[in-house]
Design a protein around this motif. Sequence first.
Motif, mmCIF file in Angstrom:
data_model
loop_
_atom_site.group_PDB
_atom_site.id
_atom_site.type_symbol
_atom_site.label_atom_id
_atom_site.label_comp_id
_atom_site.label_asym_id
_atom_site.label_seq_id
_atom_site.Cartn_x
_atom_site.Cartn_y
_atom_site.Cartn_z
ATOM 1 N N SER A 1 81.685 25.349 -32.905
ATOM 2 C CA SER A 1 80.673 25.301 -33.955
ATOM 3 C C SER A 1 81.169 25.961 -35.226
ATOM 4 O O SER A 1 81.936 26.917 -35.195
ATOM 5 C CB SER A 1 79.414 26.021 -33.487
ATOM 6 O OG SER A 1 79.579 27.402 -33.619
ATOM 7 N N ASP A 2 80.749 25.411 -36.327
ATOM 8 C CA ASP A 2 81.111 25.975 -37.613
ATOM 9 C C ASP A 2 80.606 27.396 -37.730
ATOM 10 O O ASP A 2 81.166 28.213 -38.445
ATOM 11 C CB ASP A 2 80.498 25.139 -38.737
ATOM 12 C CG ASP A 2 81.235 23.827 -38.876
ATOM 13 O OD1 ASP A 2 82.271 23.659 -38.219
ATOM 14 O OD2 ASP A 2 80.778 22.983 -39.648
ATOM 15 N N GLU A 3 79.563 27.664 -36.996
ATOM 16 C CA GLU A 3 78.972 28.989 -37.017
ATOM 17 C C GLU A 3 80.037 30.064 -36.830
ATOM 18 O O GLU A 3 80.117 31.014 -37.591
ATOM 19 C CB GLU A 3 77.947 29.085 -35.888
ATOM 20 C CG GLU A 3 77.303 30.421 -35.767
ATOM 21 C CD GLU A 3 76.651 30.837 -37.060
ATOM 22 O OE1 GLU A 3 76.928 31.931 -37.544
ATOM 23 O OE2 GLU A 3 75.877 30.037 -37.625
ATOM 24 N N TRP B 1 83.279 29.644 -37.087
ATOM 25 C CA TRP B 1 84.433 29.520 -37.970
ATOM 26 C C TRP B 1 84.170 30.092 -39.336
ATOM 27 O O TRP B 1 84.919 30.877 -39.847
ATOM 28 C CB TRP B 1 84.813 28.066 -38.125
ATOM 29 C CG TRP B 1 85.177 27.427 -36.841
ATOM 30 C CD1 TRP B 1 85.213 28.020 -35.608
ATOM 31 C CD2 TRP B 1 85.567 26.083 -36.648
ATOM 32 N NE1 TRP B 1 85.601 27.110 -34.677
ATOM 33 C CE2 TRP B 1 85.831 25.926 -35.284
ATOM 34 C CE3 TRP B 1 85.742 25.007 -37.507
ATOM 35 C CZ2 TRP B 1 86.249 24.714 -34.762
ATOM 36 C CZ3 TRP B 1 86.152 23.813 -36.984
ATOM 37 C CH2 TRP B 1 86.406 23.664 -35.622
ATOM 38 N N GLN C 1 84.191 30.360 -43.144
ATOM 39 C CA GLN C 1 85.305 30.078 -44.047
ATOM 40 C C GLN C 1 86.606 30.507 -43.394
ATOM 41 O O GLN C 1 87.681 30.016 -43.692
ATOM 42 C CB GLN C 1 85.142 30.873 -45.347
ATOM 43 C CG GLN C 1 83.784 30.796 -45.973
ATOM 44 C CD GLN C 1 83.583 29.528 -46.753
ATOM 45 O OE1 GLN C 1 84.236 28.523 -46.501
ATOM 46 N NE2 GLN C 1 82.662 29.562 -47.680
ATOM 47 N N GLN D 1 89.630 31.070 -42.122
ATOM 48 C CA GLN D 1 90.785 30.283 -41.687
ATOM 49 C C GLN D 1 91.477 30.945 -40.495
ATOM 50 O O GLN D 1 91.816 30.301 -39.514
ATOM 51 C CB GLN D 1 91.772 30.161 -42.852
ATOM 52 C CG GLN D 1 93.069 29.438 -42.527
ATOM 53 C CD GLN D 1 92.870 27.942 -42.453
ATOM 54 O OE1 GLN D 1 91.855 27.422 -42.919
ATOM 55 N NE2 GLN D 1 93.832 27.244 -41.864
ATOM 56 N N ARG E 1 89.689 30.491 -37.242
ATOM 57 C CA ARG E 1 89.837 29.140 -36.722
ATOM 58 C C ARG E 1 91.177 29.004 -36.002
ATOM 59 O O ARG E 1 91.273 28.400 -34.938
ATOM 60 C CB ARG E 1 89.757 28.128 -37.870
ATOM 61 C CG ARG E 1 89.762 26.722 -37.360
ATOM 62 C CD ARG E 1 89.481 25.716 -38.438
ATOM 63 N NE ARG E 1 89.052 26.336 -39.693
ATOM 64 C CZ ARG E 1 88.578 25.659 -40.708
ATOM 65 N NH1 ARG E 1 88.431 24.367 -40.597
ATOM 66 N NH2 ARG E 1 88.237 26.265 -41.818
ATOM 67 N N ARG E 2 92.200 29.587 -36.602
ATOM 68 C CA ARG E 2 93.506 29.565 -35.972
ATOM 69 C C ARG E 2 93.451 30.249 -34.611
ATOM 70 O O ARG E 2 94.013 29.761 -33.634
ATOM 71 C CB ARG E 2 94.538 30.287 -36.855
ATOM 72 C CG ARG E 2 94.924 29.509 -38.093
ATOM 73 C CD ARG E 2 95.354 28.113 -37.714
ATOM 74 N NE ARG E 2 95.884 27.408 -38.870
ATOM 75 C CZ ARG E 2 97.138 27.011 -38.973
ATOM 76 N NH1 ARG E 2 97.985 27.226 -37.986
ATOM 77 N NH2 ARG E 2 97.534 26.349 -40.037
#
Lengths: 198, 198
Positions: free
Chosen positions: B110-112, B114, B116, B118, B121-122
């Motif tokens: 979920s974007d939640e 992530w 911004q 970066q 996310r990695r």
Amino acid sequence: MAAQKLPTAVRQDQIVETAFQMLSENATRHLHVKDIAERLGMAPSALYRHFRNRDALMSAVLEHIRTKLYKNIEVVRQGSDDAGERLRELLSRHIRLIRERHGIPRILFSDELWGQNQERRRKMFRIVNGYLAEVEDIVREGQQNGQLRKEISPRAAARMFFGMVQPAALLWHMSGGDFDIEEHIALTWPLFAKLVIQ
Amino acid sequence: MAAQKLPTAVRQDQIVETAFQMLSENATRHLHVKDIAERLGMAPSALYRHFRNRDALMSAVLEHIRTKLYKNIEVVRQGSDDAGERLRELLSRHIRLIRERHGIPRILFSDELWGQNQERRRKMFRIVNGYLAEVEDIVREGQQNGQLRKEISPRAAARMFFGMVQPAALLWHMSGGDFDIEEHIALTWPLFAKLVIQ
DNA sequence: CTCTATTGTGAATCTAGTTTCACAATAGAG
DNA sequence: CTCTATTGTGAAACTAGATTCACAATAGAG
């Protein structure tokens, strides 16, 4: 300098297309009304002449994606009569979409589009289900005219197909583009083919 | 009434656990600092004694998930010596996680989580890759002691496995719980088994 | 028991974005 | 060509949430 005045019908299309583009490019976060307006060379407030609010705009974008997605199916159907080739081509098209930063599969599942909006999420579910049904149909036809193995249920095949594409999109997105999609396809397609194609 | 004073180490755990719970329950969007604090019976500002900011908290939650996820692998390994059974059990555990509204697979993507960020996310990408590597190992071992077919590359098998779980999580989430996970497994597992197990 | 470093609090501040509004410009119907 | 319904604009109002801060309470080291 004021932007040119255009009829709502035209502007709506422009706005939706632009929003979609930006959603595609930006692996990153939220899409702001301000930014969309900026790219179109108009004031943020102007958008509200064409959409009741941000939510309505996002719904329109979803609709835009839906048509794009289903057109893919249609094109693939017309491109070949062989079910195996159709599926392979459909897969290619998806990979291309993912790679060209038009991460439709990603967008489709991003919270960005969902927001709180329960109704929109449902709509998305219907879109995906409809898409799966289309794949299912391709498989079924292929089985009927002897191009595909008959032991596999079309429904199962469609799920399997989805299982190749969707993880690829997410991994690619997460990695920031480093994920090796080619390898992913090289790994999974042969297995899929072994199951489904003669 | 002021909340009880507790050492940071304890509070941090509480907060992370609570945030994770809420993330699990709520199919709905954003997790607010205020809400987490509320559930813990403390003021929002108090959270900042234990985490530099919301972002740091989310990173901690991600770490929490990572351990939970990998523990699953470990448990499955100890539960059976047969690779086929291990994979089936791992799948069951995932399904359970999804159904119990502990949608780890969903949360994970979920974007939640992530935002911004970066870097985060990695990190997530590394977690998933690590997980895939574990599945790969199970398959490899199974092949070496003759429990699994040798024609399939372990890497491909792991991807296929992922392809069963991940779409299930998303569809289930999108549908708001209506999606038939049992059917999904009934459809896809036999195909997976046919490919990978003897 | 005492004293202080640590933890908790409410109010205030900051930030960031969406949306509204009174007013301006103009496309195009007539 | 004229006139008005439609579209565009900047500034302001609203929201909403994260974060800070001066001050209060207390756990627990000594």
